[in-house]
Write a protein that holds these residues in place. Structure first.
Motif, PDB file in Angstrom:
ATOM      1  N   ARG A  89      27.569  54.490  -6.045  1.00 21.39           N
ATOM      2  CA  ARG A  89      27.772  55.299  -7.259  1.00 21.39           C
ATOM      3  C   ARG A  89      28.063  56.766  -6.944  1.00 21.39           C
ATOM      4  N   GLN A  90      27.857  57.163  -5.706  1.00 22.13           N
ATOM      5  CA  GLN A  90      28.279  58.508  -5.334  1.00 22.13           C
ATOM      6  C   GLN A  90      29.802  58.611  -5.355  1.00 22.13           C
ATOM      7  N   ASN A  91      30.481  57.473  -5.191  1.00 23.24           N
ATOM      8  CA  ASN A  91      31.946  57.442  -5.215  1.00 23.24           C
ATOM      9  C   ASN A  91      32.513  57.172  -6.597  1.00 23.24           C
ATOM     10  N   MET A  92      31.682  56.704  -7.532  1.00 20.65           N
ATOM     11  CA  MET A  92      32.150  56.279  -8.853  1.00 20.65           C
ATOM     12  C   MET A  92      31.278  56.923  -9.924  1.00 20.65           C
ATOM     13  N   GLN A  93      31.877  57.698 -10.794  1.00 17.34           N
ATOM     14  CA  GLN A  93      31.112  58.415 -11.810  1.00 17.34           C
ATOM     15  C   GLN A  93      31.707  58.213 -13.196  1.00 17.34           C
ATOM     16  N   LEU A  94      30.972  58.676 -14.208  1.00 19.13           N
ATOM     17  CA  LEU A  94      31.350  58.475 -15.605  1.00 19.13           C
ATOM     18  C   LEU A  94      31.232  59.784 -16.372  1.00 19.13           C
ATOM     19  N   ILE A  95      32.261  60.105 -17.157  1.00 20.58           N
ATOM     20  CA  ILE A  95      32.183  61.210 -18.118  1.00 20.58           C
ATOM     21  C   ILE A  95      32.033  60.568 -19.491  1.00 20.58           C
ATOM     22  N   PHE A  96      30.938  60.885 -20.185  1.00 23.61           N
ATOM     23  CA  PHE A  96      30.599  60.197 -21.431  1.00 23.61           C
ATOM     24  C   PHE A  96      31.390  60.749 -22.615  1.00 23.61           C
TER      25      PHE A  96
END
Length: 307
Positions: A89-96
């Motif tokens: 998850r350090q490589n994959m993130q989310l902007i809500f």
């Protein structure tokens, strides 16, 4: 002969079903195949409830897939355990979507941005973490005087900049942008979109941009996927989709875009007739068949392949 670039994100027959009642299942995402290449943006469009946000969260494994595969840089992450996913998850993130509901009201701006770095121990000391958090405020255009402010003291545009800075804090390669501008004023939308595009160029970021606004998705996307009731109806380059939409649902969506030109006031808007089928235990066949003017008997027998 030069090597063909491999996709950063790929899904194969990805499905996400939710149990409804005793034995029924809601097919939120049903057999999605997509590829997103490094440094590019895939726009995902469709009406509310079509499964856009669920697709993004399933790719990040914030929701566990029912079936299918999720590949990150060629590695199948579908079966990763909790420890492996924490590292991934350090490589994959989310902007809500909601820049207020996604921020902890008890933390200051700099604490919110630093939170992921503290959890993952990105830097040896808290001083270094907070220094980098302040640097991220500069990158996203948030004045340092807001470092000790709280989310309720800021407007929507500044709150969304906090969300972007937090997503960038772990140096990700892939970010799911879940309708990041839908809750903002039009002038602020343009600022946030331009910020996201500038960050993509500077940091070689890869985006999946979820939205229901076709004019926004045209501005930011390399490729666009049109979703309807959990399925992909059309997938093409952004330019090609707007020049030559093939699917009648896509054509109807494009005809509904408001035109600022007064000479276009008599433009024909394609109205879709018919009933929306239920996504709970849907029958085999095209989900759009009941509303499609080109429907044949073949459309109701089996799911049409995406050719």
């Amino acid at each position: 002969m030069a090597d063909v670039q491999a996709p950063l994100i790929e899904t194969r027959a990805l499905k996400k079903y939710f149990p409804v009642g005793d034995h029924s299942q809601l097919h939120a995402v049903d057999g999605i195949n997509l590829k997103i290449y490094p440094g590019e943006t895939l726009g995902v469009v469709g009406e509310s409830g079509c499964g856009k946000s669920t697709l993004g969260r399933t790719i990040l494994r914030l929701q566990e897939p029912t079936d299918g595969q999720i590949l990150y840089d060629g590695k199948d992450i579908t079966k990763y355990n909790r420890r492996q996913m924490k590292q991934m998850r350090q490589n994959m993130q989310l902007i809500f979507q909601d820049p207020y509901a996604s921020l902890d009201p008890r933390k200051s701006v700099v604490e919110i941005i630093a939170e992921y770095m503290i959890i993952n121990r990105t830097y040896p000391s808290k001083k270094e973490i907070y220094n980098y958090a302040a640097h991220l405020m500069d990158i996203v255009g948030l004045a340092r005087r807001y470092a000790n402010a709280y989310p309720h003291e800021l407007d929507g545009g500044r709150r969304q900049r906090i969300g972007i800075a937090r997503a960038l804090s772990l140096h990700p390669k892939f970010i799911v942008c879940d309708e990041p501008v839908s809750a903002l004023d039009v002038s602020i939308q343009a600022q946030i979109l331009n910020l996201l595009m500038d960050l993509q160029d500077e940091m070689n970021l890869t985006y999946m941009f979820v939205t229901h606004d076709l004019s926004v998705v045209k501005h930011i996307s390399n490729h666009i996927m049109v979703m309807y009731l959990g399925q992909c109806l059309e997938l093409s380059t952004s330019d090609e989709l707007f020049k030559r939409p093939l699917h009648p649902y896509t054509q109807a969506l494009l005809s509904a875009i408001p035109e600022p030109d007064i000479s276009m006031r008599n433009k024909e808007i394609k109205v879709i007739q018919g009933e929306v089928v239920s996504p709970v235990d849907p029958k085999p066949g095209c989900r759009f068949a009941a509303r499609c003017e080109f429907c044949t008997e073949l459309c109701t027998k089996d799911d049409p392949p995406l050719l």
